[in-house]
Design a protein around this motif. Structure first.
Motif, short mmCIF file in Angstrom:
data_model
loop_
_atom_site.label_atom_id
_atom_site.label_comp_id
_atom_site.label_asym_id
_atom_site.label_seq_id
_atom_site.Cartn_x
_atom_site.Cartn_y
_atom_site.Cartn_z
N ARG A 144 29.56 21.43 44.26
CA ARG A 144 29.74 22.00 42.93
C ARG A 144 28.48 21.66 42.13
NH1 ARG A 144 31.20 25.73 39.75
NH2 ARG A 144 33.36 25.80 40.53
N ASP A 145 27.72 22.70 41.74
CA ASP A 145 26.48 22.52 40.98
C ASP A 145 25.53 21.56 41.69
OD1 ASP A 145 27.44 24.26 38.99
OD2 ASP A 145 28.47 22.61 37.99
N GLY A 146 25.44 21.71 43.02
CA GLY A 146 24.51 20.92 43.81
C GLY A 146 25.00 19.55 44.21
N GLU A 147 26.16 19.14 43.70
CA GLU A 147 26.72 17.83 44.03
C GLU A 147 27.81 17.97 45.09
OE1 GLU A 147 25.75 14.86 42.83
OE2 GLU A 147 24.17 15.83 41.63
N SER A 148 27.74 17.12 46.09
CA SER A 148 28.73 17.16 47.17
C SER A 148 30.12 16.80 46.63
CB SER A 148 28.34 16.18 48.27
OG SER A 148 29.28 16.20 49.32
N VAL A 149 31.12 17.52 47.10
CA VAL A 149 32.51 17.29 46.69
C VAL A 149 33.32 16.93 47.93
CG1 VAL A 149 34.57 18.28 45.64
CG2 VAL A 149 32.31 18.96 44.80
N HIS A 150 34.06 15.84 47.84
CA HIS A 150 34.89 15.41 48.97
C HIS A 150 36.28 16.01 48.87
CE1 HIS A 150 36.76 12.95 52.05
NE2 HIS A 150 37.71 12.64 51.18
N LEU A 151 36.70 16.67 49.94
CA LEU A 151 38.07 17.16 50.06
C LEU A 151 38.73 16.42 51.21
CD1 LEU A 151 37.66 21.04 49.72
CD2 LEU A 151 38.21 19.40 47.92
N ILE A 198 42.82 20.18 44.35
CA ILE A 198 41.74 21.10 44.73
C ILE A 198 41.09 21.70 43.49
CG2 ILE A 198 41.31 23.36 45.79
CD1 ILE A 198 43.43 22.54 47.92
N ARG A 199 41.90 22.08 42.52
CA ARG A 199 41.35 22.67 41.30
C ARG A 199 40.53 21.65 40.51
NH1 ARG A 199 47.07 25.45 40.61
NH2 ARG A 199 46.60 27.53 41.42
N ARG A 200 41.00 20.41 40.45
CA ARG A 200 40.23 19.38 39.74
C ARG A 200 38.85 19.21 40.37
NH1 ARG A 200 45.22 16.62 39.65
NH2 ARG A 200 44.60 15.37 41.47
N LYS A 201 38.78 19.37 41.67
CA LYS A 201 37.51 19.15 42.38
C LYS A 201 36.61 20.38 42.41
CE LYS A 201 39.56 15.68 45.47
NZ LYS A 201 39.87 15.31 46.87
N LEU A 202 37.20 21.58 42.47
CA LEU A 202 36.40 22.78 42.74
C LEU A 202 36.30 23.77 41.59
CD1 LEU A 202 37.48 23.57 46.43
CD2 LEU A 202 35.59 22.13 45.61
N GLU A 203 37.27 23.78 40.71
CA GLU A 203 37.23 24.73 39.59
C GLU A 203 36.31 24.19 38.49
OE1 GLU A 203 38.57 27.68 39.14
OE2 GLU A 203 40.25 27.85 40.56
N ARG A 204 35.58 25.07 37.81
CA ARG A 204 34.76 24.65 36.68
C ARG A 204 35.65 24.19 35.52
NH1 ARG A 204 29.63 24.87 35.91
NH2 ARG A 204 29.22 26.33 37.61
N ASP A 205 36.76 24.88 35.32
CA ASP A 205 37.74 24.50 34.30
C ASP A 205 39.11 24.43 34.97
OD1 ASP A 205 39.39 24.10 32.16
OD2 ASP A 205 38.78 25.90 31.05
N PRO A 206 39.48 23.26 35.48
CA PRO A 206 40.75 23.14 36.23
C PRO A 206 41.97 23.59 35.45
CG PRO A 206 39.41 21.17 36.52
CD PRO A 206 38.76 21.98 35.43
N ALA A 207 41.93 23.48 34.13
CA ALA A 207 43.08 23.89 33.31
C ALA A 207 43.23 25.40 33.26
CB ALA A 207 42.95 23.33 31.90
N HIS A 208 42.15 26.12 33.56
CA HIS A 208 42.18 27.58 33.56
C HIS A 208 41.53 28.08 34.85
CE1 HIS A 208 42.32 26.37 29.27
NE2 HIS A 208 43.20 27.36 29.19
N PRO A 209 42.21 27.90 35.98
CA PRO A 209 41.60 28.24 37.28
C PRO A 209 41.35 29.73 37.43
CG PRO A 209 43.93 27.74 37.54
CD PRO A 209 43.58 27.40 36.12
N VAL A 210 40.19 30.06 38.01
CA VAL A 210 39.86 31.46 38.28
C VAL A 210 39.59 31.69 39.77
CG1 VAL A 210 38.92 31.86 35.99
CG2 VAL A 210 37.40 31.07 37.81
N LEU A 211 39.51 30.60 40.54
CA LEU A 211 39.25 30.73 41.97
C LEU A 211 40.54 30.60 42.78
CD1 LEU A 211 36.01 28.58 42.28
CD2 LEU A 211 36.21 31.05 41.95
N PHE A 212 41.25 29.50 42.58
CA PHE A 212 42.49 29.25 43.33
C PHE A 212 43.66 29.55 42.40
CE2 PHE A 212 39.14 26.81 45.27
CZ PHE A 212 39.30 27.11 46.62
N VAL A 213 44.16 30.75 42.54
CA VAL A 213 45.10 31.31 41.57
C VAL A 213 46.53 31.26 42.12
CG1 VAL A 213 45.70 33.39 40.28
CG2 VAL A 213 43.29 32.81 40.67
N THR A 214 47.47 30.89 41.24
CA THR A 214 48.89 30.86 41.60
C THR A 214 49.55 32.18 41.25
OG1 THR A 214 49.01 28.49 41.17
CG2 THR A 214 51.09 29.69 41.23
N GLU A 215 50.32 32.72 42.19
CA GLU A 215 51.23 33.82 41.91
C GLU A 215 52.61 33.18 41.82
OE1 GLU A 215 50.36 36.83 41.35
OE2 GLU A 215 48.29 36.84 42.06
#
Length: 229
Positions: A144-151, A198-215
């Motif tokens: 994320r923005d050049g920084e490694s993220v651990h999953l 996952i959202r805390r680690k990968l989304e830019r704004d975890p409170a308003h996710p745009v990548l990992f979306v819930t239906e």
């Protein structure tokens, strides 16, 4: 894209293998009997065949014998028959590998990779780059923005399935079955907890996710309209 033909009369196994293989960017078709499998092969040659021996019409040995009469496509026998005679017969007829049910999905996928490597088939790769996030699913690397993220391994499995189905809904039950197994189909709380992480680690704004979306009440999707590499 590597084309895998799954030949098994058990719909649950067809579904599980289909989900797991498609999650890794394989092209998959399934057949519930030997004649259907041979018809598919006649129309489009697969890169690898996963073949059950206990089929309802032609048995797997007959299908294997017919395949070997005109093609050397890699065949991995996936069978509940564990007797050495069955293995020896299948291997003598030209099967490339033999794995016994019940099996580990990861072990089966490793066998598929090995078979396709031996056959010179290029392995699929999933690389996503969008809005400062880079996901290399094949190598389990995230930045994320050049920084490694651990999953965690579980988080990677969820991400892997959703990314490979990008833009498409993955039902809760299918995601649970793929990541944890069929006995966890009702444990939807597992998904809520891990998707939040996952959202805390990968989304830019975890409170308003745009990548990992819930239906709500249905499932999840890796959102469409992204720049994919």
């Amino acid at each position: 894209m590597t084309f895998v033909l799954v030949v098994d009369d058990d719909p649950a196994i067809q579904r599980t293998l289909g989900i797991n293989l498609r999650a890794r960017d394989y092209d998959v078709e399934t057949a519930g009997d030997g004649r259907s499998a041979l018809q598919i092969v006649d129309e489009r040659m697969p890169d690898v065949v996963l073949l059950d021996l206990g089929l309802p019409d032609l048995d797997g040995v007959t299908v294997l014998r017919q395949l070997r009469s005109f093609t050397q496509v890699p065949v991995i026998v996936v069978s509940a028959r564990s007797e050495s005679d069955d293995k020896v017969e299948a291997l003598d007829l030209g099967a490339d590998d033999f794995i016994t049910k019940p099996f580990s999905i990861e072990e089966l996928l490793a066998r598929v990779r090995a078979a396709t490597r031996r056959a010179g088939v290029e392995e699929p790769r999933a690389l996503v780059s969008v809005d400062g996030l880079t996901l290399d699913v094949a190598d389990s690397r995230a930045e994320r923005d050049g920084e490694s993220v651990h999953l965690t391994p579980i988080e990677w499995r969820i991400v892997e399935v959703l990314v490979q189905h990008r833009g498409r809904l993955v039902r809760q039950v299918d995601l649970l079955r793929t990541v944890w197994g069929p006995s966890y189909e009702r444990q939807t709380n597992y998904l809520r907890v891990h998707l939040a992480s996952i959202r805390r680690k990968l989304e830019r704004d975890p409170a308003h996710p745009v990548l990992f979306v819930t239906e709500p009440g249905i499932g999840y999707r890796f959102a469409p309209g992204l720049a994919l590499g």
